[in-house]
Write an enzyme that holds these catalytic residues in place. Structure first.
Site, short mmCIF file in Angstrom:
data_model
loop_
_atom_site.label_atom_id
_atom_site.label_comp_id
_atom_site.label_asym_id
_atom_site.label_seq_id
_atom_site.Cartn_x
_atom_site.Cartn_y
_atom_site.Cartn_z
N GLU A 345 0.68 -1.36 -0.08
CA GLU A 345 -0.12 0.04 0.02
C GLU A 345 0.90 1.26 -0.13
O GLU A 345 1.52 1.37 0.84
CB GLU A 345 -1.07 -0.09 1.34
N CYS A 346 0.78 2.14 -0.96
CA CYS A 346 1.34 3.32 -1.11
C CYS A 346 3.06 3.21 -1.07
O CYS A 346 3.46 3.00 -2.04
CB CYS A 346 0.98 4.42 -0.05
N ALA A 347 3.51 3.45 0.03
CA ALA A 347 5.02 3.58 0.26
C ALA A 347 5.31 2.02 -0.23
O ALA A 347 6.44 1.79 -0.85
CB ALA A 347 5.45 3.55 1.70
N SER A 434 -1.10 -1.05 -4.70
CA SER A 434 -1.58 0.28 -5.20
C SER A 434 -1.38 1.41 -4.12
O SER A 434 -0.59 1.14 -3.33
CB SER A 434 -3.05 0.23 -5.23
#
Length: 837
Positions: A345-347, A434
């Protein structure tokens, strides 16, 4: 269930919610109470501070992410065994989803949990009007209980009394007054506050904060209010009620036994600090052992790893450290390509890419990530775009997005999600990556599917990587089959050393002589951003006007308007260097003093004019702060910078004003003040006898060859300087630049550039901290770093120019000044330093 509780809210962001909420938690914990901390909204950073204050995991309460019905159960779950719960709000009290009529706002959560509200209000710019603000807040939503107010940032007891009287006239009691105290504020990052895990002084900072809140807030009154909160009829959330120990969706998977506990490796450390506590609890309830690892430092995954969870954080800030750990990156790439169940997620998404701003990452995704100036911040309602690790295509979810990076391409052959109909992210049977953050308490099916895949991966294992299981072959959409191998850390090049610059006169040494061709220039403090078109046009117009002698009247008028000064209080100069020479020749100074470490040009100018110069040294141990008492009382000239070159120290305006004396001239060099957002400590608009302020336009606007600046201040002193100035010393192009860069368009652009410099400085400072390098706190477009003796010359021999600091009085070769550049340049430096160590 019985749970004493209060919710700390504010009229808007920036009033001090985190300071008060964290301070209350720490102060109550000091009393021996078991305190539970909670944050309204999706924020990960504030709960980190709550955890420091309480010794318990910080928790989030978000109706969008988990649904309204789960908010009270999650509160009760997080507060099990606590004597009192303190909830911290988000934004303004009634601010929620745009167009959602306050949905997911602080007031919404207060209503769902039936929690009395304590409002913290910044009173620094008002007094009696605060009563009207509180009155409106109390009456706006009838089903909300506004139980008390804490006044924050009061300027004086008289000011506080005026505001308190106005508030109490509304019938809402004032529970305390906090006065201005910069010592308890948390530093900002490009996404908000710096995570508690990244602040080495985080725990130490809690003690004075707890002391301050204990002294100035009525804790007994707060506890009495908390006790008025009604009992909740809900039962605490139980993760075991939402997942099964064995998943029916994975054929052949048996129920776990005491010796069959698959390991899920969870990214942690300074680069990965964002994940919800309930995620771990759900995985553990599903029979997994959650083991943290630090991608920046651990050489391999935890033994027995069968699943990988990469949450949020700041990999772009710690890219150099992540890139240097090539052994782990190589293991992760192979494991992900071989089908290790992975949620990113993200990072985590950025970390799986080939690189971030040019620094190599894991390389499991055929994509590149980079920092941008644009913030993406929003609640989302996505659906799974395809059958993948977390579920079947079309499965809806609620999520949030919070980043300043972009990934190219935005999705793989198999996208993870559809967000407003647009595909995003990368997915496969064993992968979901994502930008979206999903709170798994609201979507426990994600935890179940992931846990089932982890256990199925154990069944498929064919050989044993140390710390990871190869689970079959890579799957379409997981990554590019042709993704490059992960490179090792860049070796120190075996090249002949680049000769160091000889020092003919240390006081005349300048960073531009160190920036030789072929070196990465971190020695010169001039912005590398392109000049705006309107400035280019002005410079061209100035060149066209050079057929006549320069006329400075328009430039003087422009500066006077910019700083609300009279024309007689302005003198345009050929940069700050000319101004120092004018000052040196203006009077027969008896005892001139220069505060160091500082730009050495004042010494050069005074010495050239025949003066003996005395130094007052600011000490590293004091953060290079100035003690006004150390300036000789009979000094008739005092020169210092703000922010100071090379330390970056930003002195308070009050301290600098205290230097003024009858018969003394105080010269404040604000050559870098335009890099400080909002310029809170500038003296340019303050009329103080004997005070003059120097400004330079060359650094921020990338025009060092134009040589232009100005002086504002005491008109009598400026008249003496003007008498020493040669006719037409400022050229027509320079005068045109003054007019252009002091207008309203320029002021807006200046603020934009200043805030960008703050973000880019944070990347450099955090990276140096990751390497254990001491850095002086800086408000300038450079930092003073304790790299160690000989490192300046070593870097030069290996392609990087930094400004040697031993030419500044008060510093030695162990220090170097490093210019703030774009993140890629800073990370190149950090990678070099890591290879040296």
């Amino acid at each position: 269930m019985r749970l004493p509780r209060v919710l700390v809210a504010a009229p808007a962001s920036g009033h001090g919610k985190t300071t008060l909420a964290t301070g209350l938690m720490a102060a109550l914990a000091r009393r021996g109470l078991e305190v539970s901390g909670h944050k309204v909204g999706p924020d990960y950073i504030d709960p980190g501070y709550h955890a420091l204050a309480t010794g318990r995991p910080g928790r989030n309460l978000d109706p969008h992410l988990t649904g309204e019905s789960l908010v009270p159960p999650l509160l009760l779950h997080g507060a099990r065994g606590a004597d009192v719960a303190v909830l911290e709000g988000v934004m303004g009290l009634f601010d929620g989803q745009i167009g959602g009529a306050g949905f997911a706002s602080t007031a919404h959560v207060a209503r769902l949990t039936r929690t009395p509200v304590v409002l913290v209000v910044d009173v620094s710019h008002a007094s009696r009007s605060i009563g009207a603000v509180v009155h409106g807040m109390a009456d706006f939503q009838p089903d909300l209980t506004l139980a008390g107010v804490v006044l924050n940032k009061a300027g004086s007891p008289r000011h506080a009394a005026e505001a308190a009287k106005a508030v109490e006239s509304t019938g809402v009691p004032v529970l305390g007054v906090l006065h201005r105290d910069d010592g308890v504020s948390a530093p900002s990052r490009h996404l908000g506050l710096v995570p508690a895990a990244e602040r080495g002084t985080g725990v130490a900072a809690l003690e004075p904060l707890a002391e301050r809140v204990s002294e100035h807030v009525d804790l007994d009154a707060v506890l009495e209010l908390a006790a008025t909160a009604p009992d909740l009829a809900d039962k605490p959330w139980d993760p075991a009620a939402h997942v099964r120990l064995a998943g029916g969706c994975a054929p052949g998977v048996d129920a776990p036994t005491g010796t069959d506990t698959p390991v899920v490796a969870v990214a942690a450390g300074r680069a990965f600090t964002f994940r919800y506590a309930e995620t771990t609890e759900l995985l553990e309830a599903a029979g997994c052992a959650v083991v943290p690892f630090d991608p920046a430092h651990d050489p391999e995954l935890p033994p027995g790893t069968r699943g990988l969870y990469l949450g949020g954080g700041f990999p772009e800030v710690h890219a150099a450290a992540l890139a240097a750990n090539a052994r782990l990156r190589a293991e992760l790439r192979q494991a992900v390509l071989d089908g290790l169940p992975t949620v990113a997620e993200c990072a985590g998404l950025l970390y799986l890419c080939r690189g971030v701003d040019g620094h190599p990452m894991v390389g499991a995704l055929d994509a590149e990530a980079r920092m941008t100036p644009r913030l993406s911040l929003a609640y989302r309602r996505p659906v799974l775009a395809s059958d993948q690790l977390l579920g079947a295509a079309g499965t809806p979810a609620t999520a949030h997005e919070f980043h300043r990076t972009t990934v190219t391409p935005v999705h793989g052959d198999r996208a993870a999600w559809r967000v407003d109909g647009t595909p995003a992210g990368f997915a496969g049977p064993t992968l979901s990556a994502s930008y979206l953050h999903v709170h798994w308490a609201g979507h426990p099916g994600h935890a179940q599917r992931f846990a089932d895949a982890v256990r199925a991966g154990d069944v498929r294992a064919t050989d044993g990587l140390p710390g990871a299981v190869r689970a079959g072959t890579s799957h379409p959409g997981t990554a590019s089959a042709g993704a490059p191998d992960v490179p090792s850390p860049e070796p120190v090049p075996d090249v002949p050393p680049v000769p160091d610059v000889p020092l003919a006169d240390p006081l005349r040494h300048h960073g531009d002589v160190e920036a030789a061709e072929g070196l990465l220039d971190l020695a010169v403090n001039v912005s590398r951003l392109p000049r705006p078109d309107w400035l280019e046009d002005a410079l061209h117009a100035g060149v066209a006007a050079s057929t006549s002698y320069p006329d400075a009247r328009a430039a003087h008028a422009a500066v006077a308007r910019r700083h609300a000064r009279d024309r007689s209080e302005v003198l345009v100069t050929a940069g700050a260097a000319e101004a120092f020479f004018l000052v040196a020749r203006a009077r027969p100074w008896r005892r001139p003093v220069v505060v160091h470490p500082q730009f050495t040009e004042p010494d050069v100018a005074l010495r050239a004019a025949g003066h003996q110069v005395e130094h007052v040294l600011c000490r590293p141990g004091d953060g290079f702060a100035l003690d006004p008492e150390r300036v000789p009382e009979d000094a008739d000239l005092v020169v210092l910078g703000n922010p100071t070159n090379p330390t970056g120290r930003l002195h308070s305006a009050a301290v600098l004003r205290s230097l003024v004396r009858p018969g003394r001239v105080v010269v404040v060099d604000e050559a870098f003040m335009d890099f400080v957002p909002d310029e809170p400590q500038t003296l340019t608009s303050q009329r103080v006898p004997g005070l003059i302020v120097l400004r330079s336009l060359t650094k921020l606007w990338s025009i060092p060859g134009i040589r232009v600046g100005y002086v504002v201040g005491d008109a009598a002193v400026l008249a003496e300087l003007a008498d020493q100035q040669a006719p037409w010393s400022v050229s027509a192009p320079a005068l045109a630049a003054v007019v252009a860069t002091t207008g309203t368009t320029a002021v807006t652009e200046q603020e934009h550039r200043a805030r960008r410099a703050v973000r880019e400085r944070r990347v450099l400072v955090d990276g140096l901290a990751e390497l254990g390098v001491a850095v002086a706190e800086s408000a300038a477009p450079f930092v003073l770093a304790g790299l160690g003796h000989g490192t300046h010359a070593w870097l030069r021999a290996h392609g990087v120019a930094v400004r040697r600091a031993d030419t500044f009085p008060g510093l030695d070769d162990g220090w170097a000044r490093i210019a703030v550049r774009e993140p890629a340049a800073s990370r190149h430096l950090l990678t070099k330093l890591r290879t040296k160590s």
